[in-house]
Every structure is written in structure tokens, then in C-alpha cells.
Scaffold this active site. Structure first.
Site, short mmCIF file in Angstrom:
data_model
loop_
_atom_site.label_atom_id
_atom_site.label_comp_id
_atom_site.label_asym_id
_atom_site.label_seq_id
_atom_site.Cartn_x
_atom_site.Cartn_y
_atom_site.Cartn_z
N GLY A 71 0.80 -1.21 0.00
CA GLY A 71 0.00 0.00 0.00
C GLY A 71 0.83 1.27 0.00
O GLY A 71 0.50 2.25 -0.67
N ASN A 151 -8.20 3.75 9.05
CA ASN A 151 -7.65 2.53 9.66
C ASN A 151 -7.86 2.48 11.17
O ASN A 151 -7.91 1.41 11.75
CB ASN A 151 -6.16 2.40 9.34
CG ASN A 151 -5.40 3.69 9.58
OD1 ASN A 151 -5.67 4.71 8.94
ND2 ASN A 151 -4.44 3.65 10.49
N GLN A 179 -7.90 -0.55 3.66
CA GLN A 179 -8.69 -1.17 4.72
C GLN A 179 -10.05 -1.68 4.25
O GLN A 179 -10.72 -2.41 4.99
CB GLN A 179 -8.90 -0.18 5.87
CG GLN A 179 -7.66 0.17 6.66
CD GLN A 179 -7.13 -0.99 7.48
OE1 GLN A 179 -7.80 -2.01 7.66
NE2 GLN A 179 -5.92 -0.86 7.98
N HIS A 201 -1.59 -7.37 2.62
CA HIS A 201 -1.63 -7.96 3.96
C HIS A 201 -2.80 -7.46 4.80
O HIS A 201 -2.95 -7.86 5.95
CB HIS A 201 -0.31 -7.73 4.69
CG HIS A 201 -0.11 -6.35 5.21
ND1 HIS A 201 -0.14 -6.05 6.55
CD2 HIS A 201 0.13 -5.18 4.57
CE1 HIS A 201 0.07 -4.74 6.71
NE2 HIS A 201 0.23 -4.21 5.52
N THR A 237 11.54 -7.21 -12.54
CA THR A 237 10.83 -8.46 -12.81
C THR A 237 9.73 -8.68 -11.78
O THR A 237 9.96 -8.59 -10.58
CB THR A 237 11.81 -9.64 -12.79
OG1 THR A 237 12.82 -9.41 -13.77
CG2 THR A 237 11.09 -10.94 -13.10
N CYS A 322 2.10 6.82 25.55
CA CYS A 322 2.63 7.44 26.77
C CYS A 322 4.08 7.86 26.53
O CYS A 322 4.90 7.06 26.06
CB CYS A 322 2.58 6.46 27.94
SG CYS A 322 0.91 5.99 28.41
#
Length: 371
Positions: A71, A151, A179, A201, A237, A322
Site C-alpha cells: 500500500g 484505519n 482497509q 496484507h 521483474t 505514553c
């Protein structure tokens, strides 16, 4: 509690069918797809089939699909490639403040070399108001890029309406749909988009593979120069092994769209959280116009990372970080004007094809024990 994975928006496991489709290429089909001899021709056929499978899930021509490494590369090719090829027409790009870093950072890079970028605001649900787009357009605007779905919150953007605005003004329109594929219907013609990003993925394909839809007639400058692979837009390729995996994943994704199972589980999860915690749990994002698998919730006056740390067998994401005792909200929640006392307790649960009701029940019980 057994290990539970509720972070499907971050990455998905490979579907068994995808693994099976790729296996033959581990032992055979080693030829170069550009070669004209017996070893190259079957590889070229597999690559073409994969391109057709990807094209079918978004209803475009196979010739409009360019395979990429994922992506991020697809987004970079869309933004930089279009700017470099078309900057003689204008230098203004419009995007939103809640985009993925793979959009935000290329835009900031382009600003360094002469582009002007407008980062529009969103409303409290994380949705881009159409007036923000209309008001941002200038005579120099050549490209608009707005994500299909967010997302973090899962909020769906009014892509078709923005596409109509872009079309009216003769402006190219790109959307990052990483997404969305397989979760909600995505048709490039209905959405009026000129370019669209797919990430393998995120839809049960391998990491390292993605695709960019480029509508016929849209001109891009390649990011990688060399031979004429991928219709001259991406030298090197082709990785047929991963392309076959993406193709199979897209074939399955097309069949999965409209399946209510994941949405029903997500709705059940939210109802269980509301029953257990009442006003102490708040939904972030649009209540209806969001991905069917995404639940971004805040536990009021709690710290999201503390909650996850107390459930080490749960894989999910936080909406804050944090740093030296202070809380920093994610850029998305910050732009949505989420109060710190709410945003600091944000958790994103993203469900997937293999999530079960029992897993949801276990997570709710664990949260009850902690809180």
C-alpha cells in the site's frame, strides 16, 4: 486466556486458500514472465490471471492494475507519480489530516519540492465534510487524495460525492482503499476515482504485495525506472509468487463482501461493552458509516496501553501513546477533537475472518476483571 488476535486492521494472517495457490510457485514456475520460451509463458499466464482477479474485486480492466510492493508504494506512486507528470498543469494537492502516514508523508515531501498541499479537517466522527473539499479547490488543484476508510476508527468517507466534485472540476482523484477491500463494496466506477490503492496484507494475502488501480488516461511518472514492466510504470521483474497470492485473496474478498458474520460479531462486541461499562465506554468514529469489523472505543479516564498490558494475550491497538508520563493522542483522534480524558483510553479492536464469539466473550470478561 488463550491468545486472541483482534488487530486485523494492522495485518491479517494469510488465508489457507492463498497459501495453497502460492505453493506451486515455490517449486516450479521459476521462469521470467517476460521470456517468450516454455519457462516464461506459464508464468506470464499466472501473472495475468492474478491481475484479472485483482481487477474483478474493484470492477476495472486488468490493464488498469499495477502490482506494487504494498500500500505504501502504491500511495507514493499515485501521489509522486501524478505530481511529477502533471505539475505543469498546477501544483496543488488536497488531502485530509487523518490520512495514513503513507499519504501524509509523501505530501510533505512534495511540499519540499514546490507542491502546495491543503490538509482538510474532519468532523467529530472523523468524516471529511464536502464543503472542506469544495472550499480548498483552487485553479492550481490537480489532485485530491482521500482515504476510503480510516484505519483507526473505521469511518467511511463520502468518496463518491468527493469523486463527483473532482470530476466536475477536472481534478484527478485518488483513494487509499487498503482497509476496505473485502469488507465493503468497492467499485471504482461507482466511486468516481481515478486511482485506488490496495494492500495485500490487509486482506489475507502476503506482506510485500499490493496494487494501484490507474484509470486509463491517467499519466504517471514511474518511481522506479528500468525496463518496461507493469506497462512501463514499475521496472523490475514481477514477483509472480506474491501476485498470485494477492489475486487469490482478491477472489475470496469479492465473495466475502456482504457476509454479515463479522459485522454481527462487531455489533455484539459493542453491545457487550455497553452493557458492562455503560457511560464509561465511548465509541470513536461514525456510529453507522464505518467498516463492519472495526470498533474503536475509549474507556473514560483510563489509559489504553495500561489496559492492553494487563491482558498480554490480547493483540489489539491503542489510540494514544505514553511519553515520559504524559499522554499523546493519535493524530486521528486529535483532529477529531476527542477530549484527552476520553482519547487516552482508546483501544481499537479490529475483527477478522477467524474471530469467534467465544473470543469476544473472553475479552469482555478480561476487561471486566481489570476495570
Amino acid at each position: 486466556m488463550e491468545k486472541i488476535y483482534l488487530d486485523y486492521n494492522a495485518s491479517t494472517p494469510m488465508a489457507p486458500e492463498v497459501v495453497e495457490a502460492m505453493k506451486p510457485l515455490l517449486d516450479d514456475f521459476y521462469g521470467n514472465s517476460s521470456a517468450l520460451h516454455w519457462a516464461g509463458k506459464p508464468v506470464k499466464e499466472l501473472l495475468q490471471k492474478a491481475r484479472e482477479q485483482v481487477a474483478e474485486v474493484i470492477a476495472c480492466s486488468p490493464r488498469e492494475i499495477i502490482f506494487t510492493s504494498g500500500g505504501s508504494e502504491a500511495n507514493n506512486l499515485a501521489l509522486k507519480g501524478f505530481y511529477f507528470k502533471n505539475r505543469h498543469k498546477g501544483n496543488h494537492i488536497i488531502t485530509s489530516k487523518i490520512e495514513h502516514p503513507a499519504i501524509i508523508n509523501p505530501c510533505k515531501f512534495l511540499e519540499q519540492i514546490g507542491a502546495k498541499v491543503t490538509f482538510v479537517d474532519v468532523d467529530r466522527y472523523g468524516k471529511v465534510p464536502l464543503d472542506e473539499i469544495k472550499n480548498a479547490i483552487t485553479k492550481e488543484t490537480i489532485l485530491i487524495s482521500i482515504m476510503h476508510s480510516n484505519n483507526e476508527t473505521g469511518t467511511l468517507q463520502p468518496i463518491k460525492e468527493i469523486g463527483l466534485i473532482a470530476e466536475t472540476h477536472g481534478i484527478a482523484f485518488h483513494t487509499d482503499a487498503s482497509q476496505s477491500i473485502g469488507k465493503v463494496p468497492v467499485n471504482v466506477n461507482d466511486l468516481k476515482v481515478d486511482m485506488l490503492t490496495i494492500a495485500g496484507h490487509k486482506l489475507y494475502a502476503p506482506k510485500g504485495i499490493g496494487a494501484l488501480f490507474i484509470r486509463e488516461g491517467i499519466q504517471l511518472e514511474p518511481l522506479i525506472h528500468g525496463a518496461g514492466h507493469e506497462f512501463g510504470l514499475r521496472a523490475g521483474t514481477e514477483n509472480t509468487l506474491l501476485a498470485v497470492g494477492l489475486g487469490k485473496a482478491c477472489e475470496i474478498a469479492k465473495q466475502q463482501v456482504g457476509n454479515p458474520q463479522i459485522k454481527d460479531l462487531t455489533d455484539y462486541f459493542w453491545s457487550q461493552l455497553k452493557d458492562a461499562f455503560g457511560d464509561q465506554v465511548v465509541l470513536n468514529g461514525h456510529p453507522k458509516d464505518r467498516l463492519p469489523n472495526t470498533l474503536n472505543v475509549s474507556f473514560v479516564r483510563k489509559i489504553g496501553q495500561d489496559l492492553l498490558s494487563a491482558i498480554p494475550n490480547l493483540a489489539a491497538s491503542t489510540g494514544s501513546a505514553c511519553h515520559a508520563g504524559s499522554i499523546e493522542l493519535s493524530p486521528v483522534l486529535k483532529v477529531m477533537d476527542i477530549l484527552e480524558e476520553i482519547g487516552m483510553g482508546a483501544l481499537r479492536f479490529s475483527l477478522g475472518r477467524y474471530t469467534t464469539k467465544d473470543e469476544i466473550d473472553q475479552v469482555v470478561e478480561s476487561l471486566k476483571r481489570i476495570l
